[in-house]
Design a protein around this motif. Sequence first.
Motif, PDB file in Angstrom:
ATOM      1  N   THR B 196       0.688  -1.319  -0.207  1.00 31.13           N
ATOM      2  CA  THR B 196       0.393  -0.159  -0.406  1.00 31.13           C
ATOM      3  C   THR B 196       0.434   1.205  -0.140  1.00 31.13           C
ATOM      4  O   THR B 196       1.873   1.035  -0.476  1.00 31.13           O
ATOM      5  CB  THR B 196      -1.033  -0.366   1.425  1.00 31.13           C
ATOM      6  OG1 THR B 196      -1.348   0.972   1.193  1.00 31.13           O
ATOM      7  CG2 THR B 196       0.066   0.287   2.379  1.00 31.13           C
ATOM      8  N   GLU B 197       0.109   2.606  -0.571  1.00 31.36           N
ATOM      9  CA  GLU B 197       0.983   3.884   0.192  1.00 31.36           C
ATOM     10  C   GLU B 197       0.500   3.993   1.272  1.00 31.36           C
ATOM     11  O   GLU B 197      -0.932   4.813   1.317  1.00 31.36           O
ATOM     12  CB  GLU B 197       0.758   4.483  -1.257  1.00 31.36           C
ATOM     13  CG  GLU B 197       1.083   4.221  -2.045  1.00 31.36           C
ATOM     14  CD  GLU B 197       0.808   5.156  -3.340  1.00 31.36           C
ATOM     15  OE1 GLU B 197       1.748   5.457  -4.002  1.00 31.36           O
ATOM     16  OE2 GLU B 197      -0.172   5.502  -3.518  1.00 31.36           O
ATOM     17  N   PHE B 198       1.063   4.217   1.960  1.00 33.60           N
ATOM     18  CA  PHE B 198       0.339   5.819   3.788  1.00 33.60           C
ATOM     19  C   PHE B 198       1.643   6.148   3.903  1.00 33.60           C
ATOM     20  O   PHE B 198       3.181   6.447   3.635  1.00 33.60           O
ATOM     21  CB  PHE B 198       0.622   4.025   4.679  1.00 33.60           C
ATOM     22  CG  PHE B 198       1.384   3.889   4.567  1.00 33.60           C
ATOM     23  CD1 PHE B 198       2.152   2.731   4.330  1.00 33.60           C
ATOM     24  CD2 PHE B 198       2.046   4.200   6.471  1.00 33.60           C
ATOM     25  CE1 PHE B 198       3.041   1.042   5.168  1.00 33.60           C
ATOM     26  CE2 PHE B 198       3.076   3.185   6.683  1.00 33.60           C
ATOM     27  CZ  PHE B 198       2.660   1.776   5.980  1.00 33.60           C
ATOM     28  N   ASN B 199       1.622   7.318   5.146  1.00 33.06           N
ATOM     29  CA  ASN B 199       2.714   8.330   5.538  1.00 33.06           C
ATOM     30  C   ASN B 199       2.180   8.115   6.927  1.00 33.06           C
ATOM     31  O   ASN B 199       1.048   7.640   7.463  1.00 33.06           O
ATOM     32  CB  ASN B 199       2.036   9.317   4.699  1.00 33.06           C
ATOM     33  CG  ASN B 199       3.718  10.756   5.353  1.00 33.06           C
ATOM     34  OD1 ASN B 199       3.969  10.789   4.814  1.00 33.06           O
ATOM     35  ND2 ASN B 199       2.497  11.947   6.059  1.00 33.06           N
ATOM     36  N   VAL B 200       3.658   7.499   7.492  1.00 34.47           N
ATOM     37  CA  VAL B 200       3.546   7.991   8.991  1.00 34.47           C
ATOM     38  C   VAL B 200       4.923   9.160   9.614  1.00 34.47           C
ATOM     39  O   VAL B 200       5.461   9.589   9.131  1.00 34.47           O
ATOM     40  CB  VAL B 200       4.376   6.705   9.080  1.00 34.47           C
ATOM     41  CG1 VAL B 200       4.503   6.899  11.061  1.00 34.47           C
ATOM     42  CG2 VAL B 200       3.729   5.345   8.521  1.00 34.47           C
ATOM     43  N   ARG B 201       3.824   9.733  10.427  1.00 34.61           N
ATOM     44  CA  ARG B 201       4.765  11.112  10.930  1.00 34.61           C
ATOM     45  C   ARG B 201       4.332  10.891  12.043  1.00 34.61           C
ATOM     46  O   ARG B 201       3.840  10.795  12.940  1.00 34.61           O
ATOM     47  CB  ARG B 201       3.443  12.458  10.506  1.00 34.61           C
ATOM     48  CG  ARG B 201       4.493  13.769  11.059  1.00 34.61           C
ATOM     49  CD  ARG B 201       4.054  14.937  10.879  1.00 34.61           C
ATOM     50  NE  ARG B 201       3.989  16.063  11.317  1.00 34.61           N
ATOM     51  CZ  ARG B 201       5.101  16.971  11.030  1.00 34.61           C
ATOM     52  NH1 ARG B 201       5.345  16.997   9.672  1.00 34.61           N
ATOM     53  NH2 ARG B 201       5.393  17.919  11.505  1.00 34.61           N
ATOM     54  N   ALA B 202       5.902  10.284  12.982  1.00 37.66           N
ATOM     55  CA  ALA B 202       5.898  10.194  14.551  1.00 37.66           C
ATOM     56  C   ALA B 202       7.147  10.973  14.545  1.00 37.66           C
ATOM     57  O   ALA B 202       8.484  10.216  14.725  1.00 37.66           O
ATOM     58  CB  ALA B 202       6.038   8.544  14.763  1.00 37.66           C
TER      59      ALA B 202
END
Lengths: 196, 355
Positions: B196-202
Motif C-alpha cells: 500500500t501507500e501511506f505516510n507516517v509522521r512520528a
Amino acid sequence: MTNDDLIRRNFRSVCEAGDMQAYDELYKTLCSRLIHFSAAVVGSFHLAEEIVSDVFIMVWQKRSQLISIENPVVYLYICTRNLSYNTLQQQRKHQHTSLDNLDTDAIAISPDQEHNMISAEVAQKIEAAIRSLPARCQLIFRLVKQDGLKYKEVGELLEISPKTVDAQLAIAVKKVAEAIRLDMSAELAQSYFLRQ
Amino acid sequence: MMDDQIWNLLAKKVANELLPEEEKELARLLQQHPDASYTKEILTQGWKDKQKPFSPEEESIALEKHKRRLESAMAVEEVSTPSRRGNIRRMTIRIAGVAAALTMAFFMGRKWWSQPKMDENLQQLVTHKGSRSQVKLPDGTTVWLNAGSKLDYPKQFTGNQREVTLEGEAFFTVAKDARRPFTVRTRTFSIRVLGTEFNVRAYPQEDSAVTSLLTGLVEVVLDEKRNTVIRLKPNEKLSVPTAQLLEEDTVEVDHTIPVVIKLIKSPLTVMKDSVITETAWVENKLAFKRLPLEKVAVMLEQWFGVDIRFKNETKKQEYLTGVFQNESLEEVLKALELTGSFHFKTDSDGIIWIE
C-alpha cells in the motif's frame, strides 16, 4: 520458439516492463555460458560468477535505457568481457590482458558420451585435439559449438571479421576430424556405417 | 587426403551458417567420404562442459545467489537529484484561504548516508533538518524520508516478516508481498500492511503521531499485547497522542483496565489541484491548510533547517494556508507576510523572529 528468440523476448520484457520473471529466466538461460566465458578471462569460476552477477545487476538498474539493444546476447557477452578485463586489470596491475592469455580449462568442452556412440578414449582424443589449438581458436570453437553464437556475433565480441571466425572454426573442425580418423579402427568405422 | 572444402563446409554446418547450395555440396562430399559422416555426427551433437557444468538445479542456485546480490545492490541505489540551492524561481502565489498552484517541477537537494550499526544486518538512513531523501528497500519498497528523520531497516529481509523502525516522518510505497507483511514500528504504534501507500509522521518532539493512508489497507497496532488494532481506509488518517502512550509505557499501569486514549480518525486534507497536505512533502511541496502559524513555523524549521521563534505569542494562533514548491525560505516567509498577519526579522545569528 528458439532459444535466441526466447532470450530476446525476455530481455524486452525486462527493459520495457521491469518483468522480474523474465529477468530470472534470462539469467538462468545465460549464466552458464557467460560464467564459463568470464572464467576463461579471469581464471576463476568464483570471480566469474560475481562478474556475471554484476553484469545482470547493471542490466536491472539500467533496464529502461537498454530498450534499444538489438542483440541482447552479444550485448551481455560484451559487458561480461569488459567487466572481466576490468577485474583482471585491477588484480594484476600493469599487465596487458588479451584473449590470447585465456585460461582454456574453463571453456573446454567435449562430446557428450551419453548421447554419442563414442568411447571415453575417443572423446579424450577429441578433447586433446581441441586443447592443442591456440587459445583464441578454442574460444571460437566453444562460442559457436557450445554457446550457439553466429559468426557475426563472435566477430563483434572478439573484434575480428566473421571471415576470420569461419576460418578459425574450420581449423578446429579439421583438427577434430583428424583426431577421430587417426583413432578410428577399421572395425569401429565398419560397425558404425553398418548401423546407418 | 580429403579436400579441406569438406571441413570448411562442416564448420559452417556446426555454426548453422550453411547456405542452401552449400548444404547440397556438403551432402555430396559426405557421400564421397563416408568416414567423414562420423565426424559430422559427433560435431553436430550436443557437447558438454568439462568444468563446472550447470544442471538446472545449479542454475537455480546461481540465480538465488545473484538475486541476493541484486537486493543488496538495490538497497543502496541512490536517486540522483540536482541541488535545491540556487533554484530560485519567480513566485506566483496567493495566500490565505487560496491554495497557490505551482506547476514547475523542482528537485531538492538531499543528503543521506547509510551507516552499518552494531547489528551487521541493519542499515540506518538519517536525514537532517532541511534535507529529504529516498531509499529503496531490499524488497522493492520505496521510502521517502522527510527532514530530521531516522529509518532503521535490514540489509535483507529474512523470514516471513518485513520490519523497519521509524523516528520522524516517512512515506512508504510498500511492495506487495502477501506472504510477508510489512511493519513500521514507531515509539507510539506499529503499522502493519501488505502492500500500500501511506505516510507516517512520528516525530518524538511532537504531541501526536499520525498515520495517513492513500491506497490499500493498513492496520495501526496500538498495543501488541492486547492486540488493539485500528483499521484505516484510503484517505483516512489516525492521530494518536504520544504523551499518553509513553506515560503508559513508563508507569506500570494495570493492563486489565483499558486506558482511554483520545484517538482522532479523520479524512485527509485535500487542497486545490488535489494536493494532499499530509503527503505533499513527498512531491517536494510544502502544503498546509488552515494551520496555526505555530505549526507552520515547525514545518518551515524542518523543511529549511532553520530556527524560528516567536516574539509575539498571540501570532502563534494565526491560521494560514499555502502550497509552495520551489521557493526559498525568504520567499515563503515574504509570501506569508503578505497576508498581513505577521512580520518577520532575521537576527545576526540567523534566527527568524516572528512579531
